[in-house]
Design an enzyme around this catalytic site. Structure first.
Site, PDB file in Angstrom:
ATOM      1  N   LYS A 297       0.785  -1.194  -0.026  1.00 10.68           N
ATOM      2  CA  LYS A 297       0.083  -0.134   0.113  1.00 10.68           C
ATOM      3  C   LYS A 297       0.896   1.228  -0.094  1.00 10.68           C
ATOM      4  CE  LYS A 297      -1.630   0.900   3.900  1.00 10.68           C
ATOM      5  NZ  LYS A 297      -0.692   1.906   4.231  1.00 10.68           N
ATOM      6  N   THR A 298       1.893   1.185   1.020  1.00 10.71           N
ATOM      7  CA  THR A 298       2.685   2.499   0.957  1.00 10.71           C
ATOM      8  C   THR A 298       3.408   2.763  -0.169  1.00 10.71           C
ATOM      9  OG1 THR A 298       2.849   2.349   3.305  1.00 10.71           O
ATOM     10  CG2 THR A 298       4.599   3.327   2.265  1.00 10.71           C
TER      11      THR A 298
ATOM     12  N   ASP B 284      -4.317   8.055   2.821  1.00 13.41           N
ATOM     13  CA  ASP B 284      -3.870   6.628   3.309  1.00 13.41           C
ATOM     14  C   ASP B 284      -4.797   6.232   4.392  1.00 13.41           C
ATOM     15  OD1 ASP B 284      -2.158   4.275   3.669  1.00 13.41           O
ATOM     16  OD2 ASP B 284      -0.812   5.585   5.067  1.00 13.41           O
ATOM     17  N   GLU B 285      -5.011   4.861   4.282  1.00 13.40           N
ATOM     18  CA  GLU B 285      -5.800   4.164   5.608  1.00 13.40           C
ATOM     19  C   GLU B 285      -7.052   4.788   5.555  1.00 13.40           C
ATOM     20  OE1 GLU B 285      -4.721   1.525   6.816  1.00 13.40           O
ATOM     21  OE2 GLU B 285      -2.662   1.750   7.189  1.00 13.40           O
TER      22      GLU B 285
ATOM     23  N   GLN C 157      -9.607  -4.330   7.101  1.00 13.05           N
ATOM     24  CA  GLN C 157      -8.802  -3.930   8.125  1.00 13.05           C
ATOM     25  C   GLN C 157      -9.413  -2.988   8.888  1.00 13.05           C
ATOM     26  OE1 GLN C 157      -4.226  -4.509   7.807  1.00 13.05           O
ATOM     27  NE2 GLN C 157      -4.894  -4.444   5.536  1.00 13.05           N
TER      28      GLN C 157
ATOM     29  N   ARG D 128      -0.422 -10.640  10.341  1.00 10.72           N
ATOM     30  CA  ARG D 128       0.460  -9.996  10.665  1.00 10.72           C
ATOM     31  C   ARG D 128       1.824 -11.154  10.634  1.00 10.72           C
ATOM     32  NH1 ARG D 128      -0.213  -5.879   9.530  1.00 10.72           N
ATOM     33  NH2 ARG D 128      -2.184  -7.010   8.739  1.00 10.72           N
TER      34      ARG D 128
END
Length: 673
Positions: A49-50, A240-241, A271, A627
């Site tokens: 994503k980043t 973002d997010e 998420q 994770r």
């Protein structure tokens, strides 16, 4: 002789040397090179994503967009710095005019220019939580509300109520009804205090963090010229997010992106796990309807986890009905080892299994700082903290203070310390000051009265109430003081000797302490669960002195361990799942996977037709399992002593039942003791 040196500007027609097709996978490339207009990028866990956002900024710059016309909104300063630093490395342009940062930092930057239009000076102070607490104390002191005559919420609880109301656009009365029903009868007083709080902030030229968003929106609403200036400047808005945005944040995005509609939001609906702090899951789900014609890009290649873990993750999230469907696809090869499912006898056995397996993983070459233990609630970590401490395994804990350092644990211990050592002035005063109407001075006077009473007797006091009911107390504290005296009576036997620690717990909670917890702590339910766990731990001890000594030793070890861990990076991470979002480890243990624990009872008991609470819990489980990079362990105890409720036979989490049996390897764990 002086040397001549000239700095040359980068030519405006210079371009980066990025080969976008080579650097990005097909779906990342589609998002990065998206044409103008609104875009929704669903980026699955571990899918880069980043990287996608960073390359999107670089792509815009490469295509002639001026840095000052780009706004990049993030949720953490760290994320903003990482992305902006990466952009600088990628492109030859001056990016200093690019606006990038958290929602609150961007709001602050705008308000520093225009706060005077709202009646604030531009040099306004930003209050932290302690500042808020102090200013709310002042507002309460100036009001005509007699907070000492009743269990009134403490300033820190009021701050949480006001914040949640702002960030969700909900009336305070509704917040009290749904989140704090035990304060609903005080709603008119709380609303009045909120009005006084707003007036006090303006009078002191101060803002809290929520104001940085709310007042920015107010500025735009009341000042068309200012609003249009920023709308014209920010031709491209990147977020973002996005799944974590609340009502204020979503509105800010909509206003700034309104004219050009060049809004790209990046996130993962699977998420979205922060509704409890105001995040609105509907923002990401409804984006295609809000922004008609929005393009949607789904990035599914996961670079983090082995295929066996991803298969389990896909199965875990599949039952949710409200989601953008996607399947995480592995980039890594098969590991040929399934995630482990380990039912265990009880919480102590679970802790022993986790600790022993951690040591084995360490021997197998996985360093401790590549191992994490994740849980739904902070109290789930108690036995594990003790087991790791006893085995000398260093750990850091990110979900809050270590168990025995927490205020409510120390509060309950104070009751026990006092009946054990009736000369314990610190314990006595800590208890006394929990009561409404008793401050430091009153506590001092009551302590002197106790010393005179207890010191004048040659034998042990059998009945606390026989003497304490005669003490002079503030009128507002009389009823609570009497209840405290009777509670202390319940903590000793007929000879005045302290009872065993476990039987004390229901008396302490049923006396004055539960009401005190409600008014003092916004997370009352979680802290009550901590005390149930403490009672369970206390059952190991028949002698109160031994129990209190063990508590002190464990707290001391915690303090020493924390200092050592600052110097020793190799430590196991203990974390709530909420705190673990965005992180990754080679090996992950997800513990307490039992119905009522994960998902928690509150969600299971809710009469919720759309299952929104249960679906968020499932998303939380999905975050937990994604994770893990290499190894995943899913555990739950078969039996739990539920404190005040007695022994409870645990059913495996319904989330485990959603996972096909062929996706996990069940471990039959026996104990050699």
């Amino acid at each position: 002789m002086a040397r001549d040196y000239t700095i040359h500007r980068v030519p405006k027609n210079a371009k980066s040397e990025i080969d976008y097709a080579k650097e990005l996978n097909e779906k990342q490339l589609a998002a990065v090179t998206a044409p103008p207009g609104p875009s929704l990028v669903i980026a699955g866990a571990g899918s880069g994503k980043t990287r996608t956002l960073t390359y999107r900024v670089a792509y815009l710059l490469d295509n002639g967009i001026a840095a000052k016309n780009i706004l990049l909104l993030t949720f953490t300063n760290k994320a903003a710095r990482e992305m902006l630093d990466r952009v600088e490395e990628l492109v030859p342009y001056d990016t200093s005019e690019l606006w990038g940062g958290t929602f609150h930092s961007i709001g602050n930057r705008i308000l520093r220019r225009h706060a005077n239009l709202l009646g604030w000076e531009r040099n306004f102070s930003i209050m932290d939580r302690e500042d808020q607490k102090e200013i709310l104390k002042a507002v309460i002191g100036e009001s005509d509300i007699d907070t000492k005559a009743m269990r009134f919420p403490k300033p820190e609880v009021l701050a949480d109520i006001f914040s949640l109301a702002k960030n969700t656009g909900t009336e305070i009365e509704e917040i009290l009804h749904t989140r704090y029903p035990y304060f609903e009868h005080l709603s008119s007083s709380i609303v009045k205090l909120e009005e006084g709080y707003e007036e006090k902030k303006k009078a002191t030229n101060s803002m809290d963090f929520d104001d940085l968003l709310e007042k920015t929106l107010l500025l735009f609403e009341e000042n068309r010229g200012v609003r249009e200036s920023y709308q014209h400047q920010f031709e491209w808005v990147l977020v973002d997010e996005y799944q974590d945005t609340n009502e204020l944040q979503a509105e800010l995005i909509d206003i700034l992106g309104e004219p050009q509609r060049n809004v790209m939001v990046v996130g993962d609906d699977a998420q979205s796990i922060y509704s409890w702090r105001g995040a609105d899951f509907r923002n990401i789900l409804d984006f295609p309807e809000k922004y008609e014609g929005a393009a949607k890009y789904v990035i599914e290649t996961n670079y983090r986890s082995v295929p066996e873990i991803l298969s389990l993750a896909n199965a875990a999230i599949a039952p949710n009905t409200k989601q953008f469907r996607k399947d995480l696809a592995p980039w890594r090869p098969d590991r040929e080892e399934l995630p482990a499912l380990a039912p265990l006898q009880d919480p102590n056995t679970q802790a022993a299994f986790v600790a022993q397996r951690i040591l084995e993983l360490r021997d197998e070459g996985i360093e401790l700082d590549e191992i994490a233990v994740l849980y739904r609630a902070h109290y789930h970590a108690m036995e594990i903290q003790m087991e790791l401490t006893n085995r000398g395994i260093p750990f850091v804990i990110t979900s809050g203070l270590r168990f025995f350092e927490q205020a409510h644990i120390k509060d309950v211990a104070a009751f026990m310390k006092f009946v054990c050592n009736r000369r314990d002035e610190v314990a006595f005063k800590r208890i006394a000051k929990m009561l409404p109407g008793i401050g430091a001075k009153s506590a001092d006077n009551l302590w002197l009265a106790w010393l005179q009473c207890e010191g004048s007797r040659s034998e042990i006091v059998h009945s606390f109430s026989e003497y304490m009911l005669e003490f002079k107390t503030p009128s507002k504290a009389k009823a609570s003081w009497d209840q405290l005296a009777y509670t202390l009576d319940e903590l000793v036997d007929g000879d005045g000797r302290p009872k065993a620690p476990a039987p004390m717990m229901p008396s302490i909670m049923g006396g004055v302490y539960e009401d005190y917890m409600r008014s003092k702590f916004s997370n009352f339910d979680n802290r009550r669960q901590d005390l149930l766990q403490l009672e369970r731990y206390a059952e190991r001890f028949d002698d109160l002195e031994e129990f209190l000594s063990q508590l002190s030793l464990l707290a001391g070890q915690d303090a020493v361990g924390a200092t050592q861990q600052e110097q020793d990076k190799e430590s196991v991470c203990l974390s709530s799942v909420h705190q673990a979002k965005g992180l990754e480890w080679r090996a992950v243990f997800v513990v307490w996977l039992a119905d009522g624990m994960f998902p928690n009872n509150r969600v299971i008991d809710e009469d919720d037709e759309d299952q929104s609470g249960l679906e968020e819990e499932r998303r939380l489980f999905y975050v937990a399992v994604t994770r893990a990079k290499d190894e995943l362990y899913l555990t739950y105890p078969l039996i739990w002593h539920g404190g005040f409720n007695g022994d409870v036979i645990q059913q495996p989490s319904r989330f485990l039942q959603d996972i096909p049996t062929e996706m996990v390897e069940e471990w039959n764990v026996g104990a050699a003791w």
